[in-house]
Design a protein around this motif. Structure first.
Motif, PDB file in Angstrom:
ATOM      1  N   ALA A 197     -31.722   3.250  18.444  1.00  0.00           N
ATOM      2  CA  ALA A 197     -33.098   3.143  18.616  1.00  0.00           C
ATOM      3  C   ALA A 197     -32.957   1.176  18.924  1.00  0.00           C
ATOM      4  O   ALA A 197     -34.207   1.135  20.063  1.00  0.00           O
ATOM      5  N   THR A 198     -32.972   0.706  18.233  1.00  0.00           N
ATOM      6  CA  THR A 198     -33.462  -1.408  17.543  1.00  0.00           C
ATOM      7  C   THR A 198     -32.716  -1.330  19.236  1.00  0.00           C
ATOM      8  O   THR A 198     -33.385  -2.462  19.711  1.00  0.00           O
ATOM      9  N   LEU A 199     -31.495  -1.048  19.767  1.00  0.00           N
ATOM     10  CA  LEU A 199     -31.320  -1.744  20.314  1.00  0.00           C
ATOM     11  C   LEU A 199     -31.896  -1.142  22.577  1.00  0.00           C
ATOM     12  O   LEU A 199     -31.657  -1.984  22.919  1.00  0.00           O
ATOM     13  N   VAL A 200     -31.812  -0.270  22.228  1.00  0.00           N
ATOM     14  CA  VAL A 200     -32.731   0.121  23.765  1.00  0.00           C
ATOM     15  C   VAL A 200     -33.880  -0.167  23.685  1.00  0.00           C
ATOM     16  O   VAL A 200     -34.366  -0.486  24.439  1.00  0.00           O
ATOM     17  N   LEU A 201     -34.769  -0.203  22.680  1.00  0.00           N
ATOM     18  CA  LEU A 201     -36.815  -0.823  22.882  1.00  0.00           C
ATOM     19  C   LEU A 201     -35.772  -2.602  23.159  1.00  0.00           C
ATOM     20  O   LEU A 201     -37.216  -3.199  23.533  1.00  0.00           O
ATOM     21  N   ALA A 259     -28.562   5.345  10.157  1.00  0.00           N
ATOM     22  CA  ALA A 259     -28.081   4.079  10.706  1.00  0.00           C
ATOM     23  C   ALA A 259     -27.297   4.146  11.771  1.00  0.00           C
ATOM     24  O   ALA A 259     -27.944   3.253  12.445  1.00  0.00           O
ATOM     25  N   ALA A 260     -26.715   4.202  12.328  1.00  0.00           N
ATOM     26  CA  ALA A 260     -26.439   4.116  13.878  1.00  0.00           C
ATOM     27  C   ALA A 260     -27.325   4.877  14.786  1.00  0.00           C
ATOM     28  O   ALA A 260     -27.814   3.782  16.310  1.00  0.00           O
ATOM     29  N   VAL A 261     -28.359   6.306  14.600  1.00  0.00           N
ATOM     30  CA  VAL A 261     -29.585   6.242  14.960  1.00  0.00           C
ATOM     31  C   VAL A 261     -30.213   5.038  15.393  1.00  0.00           C
ATOM     32  O   VAL A 261     -30.916   4.581  16.153  1.00  0.00           O
ATOM     33  N   VAL A 262     -31.283   4.115  14.369  1.00  0.00           N
ATOM     34  CA  VAL A 262     -31.902   3.281  13.461  1.00  0.00           C
ATOM     35  C   VAL A 262     -31.033   1.669  14.666  1.00  0.00           C
ATOM     36  O   VAL A 262     -32.133   1.332  15.291  1.00  0.00           O
ATOM     37  N   ALA A 263     -29.921   1.876  14.698  1.00  0.00           N
ATOM     38  CA  ALA A 263     -29.171   0.885  15.995  1.00  0.00           C
ATOM     39  C   ALA A 263     -29.152   0.921  16.823  1.00  0.00           C
ATOM     40  O   ALA A 263     -29.422  -0.106  18.224  1.00  0.00           O
TER      41      ALA A 263
END
Length: 57
Positions: free
Chosen positions: A23-27, A17-21
Protein backbone atom coordinates in the motif's frame (compact mmCIF):
# COMPACT_ATOMS: atom_id res chain seq x y z
CA UNK A 1 11.70 -16.36 29.36
CA UNK A 2 9.97 -15.46 26.11
CA UNK A 3 7.29 -17.78 24.84
CA UNK A 4 7.43 -19.05 21.30
CA UNK A 5 4.83 -17.45 19.02
CA UNK A 6 2.57 -19.63 16.96
CA UNK A 7 3.12 -20.14 13.27
CA UNK A 8 -0.25 -18.55 12.51
CA UNK A 9 0.65 -15.40 14.42
CA UNK A 10 3.98 -15.08 12.61
CA UNK A 11 2.37 -15.53 9.19
CA UNK A 12 -0.37 -13.05 10.10
CA UNK A 13 2.15 -10.40 11.13
CA UNK A 14 4.20 -11.03 8.00
CA UNK A 15 1.14 -10.78 5.78
CA UNK A 16 0.03 -7.56 7.48
CA UNK A 17 3.51 -6.07 7.00
CA UNK A 18 3.46 -7.05 3.33
CA UNK A 19 0.05 -5.41 2.82
CA UNK A 20 1.28 -2.20 4.46
CA UNK A 21 4.44 -2.22 2.32
CA UNK A 22 2.51 -2.71 -0.92
CA UNK A 23 0.00 0.00 0.00
CA UNK A 24 2.85 2.39 0.77
CA UNK A 25 4.55 1.67 -2.55
CA UNK A 26 1.30 2.13 -4.50
CA UNK A 27 0.59 5.44 -2.79
CA UNK A 28 4.16 6.62 -3.40
CA UNK A 29 3.99 5.65 -7.07
CA UNK A 30 0.75 7.60 -7.56
CA UNK A 31 2.11 10.72 -5.89
CA UNK A 32 3.35 12.76 -8.82
CA UNK A 33 5.33 15.97 -8.74
CA UNK A 34 3.51 19.09 -7.67
CA UNK A 35 2.05 21.15 -10.49
CA UNK A 36 3.74 24.47 -11.06
CA UNK A 37 1.64 27.58 -10.88
CA UNK A 38 1.96 30.45 -13.30
CA UNK A 39 3.70 30.67 -16.64
CA UNK A 40 6.35 28.10 -17.51
CA UNK A 41 9.71 29.38 -18.83
CA UNK A 42 9.56 27.00 -21.82
CA UNK A 43 6.41 28.73 -23.06
CA UNK A 44 8.18 32.11 -23.10
CA UNK A 45 11.36 30.92 -24.81
CA UNK A 46 11.92 31.80 -28.44
CA UNK A 47 12.56 29.04 -30.95
CA UNK A 48 16.27 28.38 -31.40
CA UNK A 49 17.52 27.28 -34.81
CA UNK A 50 19.90 24.34 -34.75
CA UNK A 51 23.07 24.70 -36.84
CA UNK A 52 24.10 21.39 -38.39
CA UNK A 53 27.02 22.47 -40.59
CA UNK A 54 30.29 23.95 -39.35
CA UNK A 55 30.43 27.70 -40.18
CA UNK A 56 33.84 27.44 -41.94
CA UNK A 57 32.59 24.90 -44.49
Amino acid sequence: MLERTSTTARYTRGFAAAVVAVATLVLAANAGPAKATGERPAERADQVQRITAHPSE
